[in-house]
Every structure is written in C-alpha cells, then in structure tokens.
Design an enzyme around this catalytic site. Structure first.
Site: not given
Ligand code: ZN
Length: 178
Positions: A46, A51, A104-105, A146-147, A150
C-alpha cells in the site's frame, strides 16, 4: 509512469492532513500510476500520496490473501487485487479488533504491533471520480486503515504498542511494508 521517491520520517508532509481531490484530470491519473509503480517497486502492499510528497487524499493498495501464505503458488499472487482510491473514508469499523505487526515504507527498519478493528467499510472514489465501496477484513482492512491514517498525518508508530528494529535485508518486512 515513473517511480517516485518515498519520503521518510521526520518529513513534515507525513504529519499533515492531506487535501481532498476535486480534479480527476491527467495530473491525478499520473500520480496514481506512479504510486502503483512505486508501491510495486518498493515492494509494498500500500502507499498513500503524502509518502511520495503529494499532500492529496489518494491511496493505492495491492494485496491478496495468498500473500500471507509462504507456500502459496506464485501464480496465485497474480490474483492480488489492486485498489486506487481517492478521498477514502472509513464508514464502519468492526468492534472486534486484531493485533498485527506493521511496517511502513516511510519508517524504514522499524516494525511494531498495532491493534486495529478487524473489519472496515471504506467509501471513496475510484480514479475516474465514481463512487467506490470496499468491505475489507483481516490484512486488507489493516492496510486500508494504515493508508488512510497517512492522509491524516498519522503514522503507525503513533498507534503501536511495541516497536522494534529489523534488519533491512531482502525478503524481510516486505509483506508489511505499507
Ligand atoms: Zn505507511
């Protein structure tokens, strides 16, 4: 399409509330295509627009239940569903919760245990501005939560009960990178 740079903490954009999208023109189409490519290349399951340094309410998710199963036939992974959602909102949370390990990236090298509702209903728009509803449970529900966090400047570390470091070797944490 192009792979975009993924911003990491403490980038301020990860702490800001993202803006609603009202224009579904070429710029947003390019952003979505780039986000999909960036997510796949990372690899992750995701990605949210902040991000990649765009303060807009856009997320992409690509996940299949087979991702949970190491022994699954690789061909089965092709059944992963891809979602691109604009202005997503969670309209229903289950009372039942589940605890899982997230990464998380934008927070490389750290994972943590996060408890979230097990199932959610997400309403938003598809890339062409048409209404889209997704009923998700399990990991898919976790990824959506989670997304969408963000988009409100929330990072999983804010919700984690326990955090720890991981080696960033190939093959580790990939599954949880969102
Ligand atoms: Zn994330």
């Amino acid at each position: 399409m192009a792979i975009r740079d993924i911003v990491t903490l403490p980038a301020p954009i990860l702490r800001r509330k993202a803006r609603k999208v009202t224009d579904f023109g070429p710029e947003i189409q390019t952003l979505i295509d780039d986000m999909i490519e960036t997510m796949r290349q990372a690899p992750g399951v995701g990605l949210a627009a902040p991000q990649v340094n765009e303060p807009l309410r856009v997320i992409v998710v690509e996940y299949s239940e087979e991702d949970d199963d190491e022994n699954a036939d690789p061909a089965a992974k092709k059944s992963a569903r891809l979602y691109a959602m604009i202005n997503p909102e969670i309209t229903r949370f289950s009372q039942e919760t589940a605890t899982g390990t997230e990464g998380c990236l934008s927070v490389p090298g750290i994972v943590g245990e996060v408890t979230r509702p097990l199932a959610v209903t997400v309403k938003g728009l598809n890339r062409h501005g048409k209404p889209l509803t997704v009923k998700a449970q399990g990991w898919l529900a976790r990824i959506f939560q989670h997304e969408i966090d963000h988009l409100d400047g929330i990072v999983f570390v804010d919700r984690a009960e326990k955090l720890w470091k991981v080696e960033e070797e190939a093959g580790q944490v990939i599954q949880d990178n969102v």
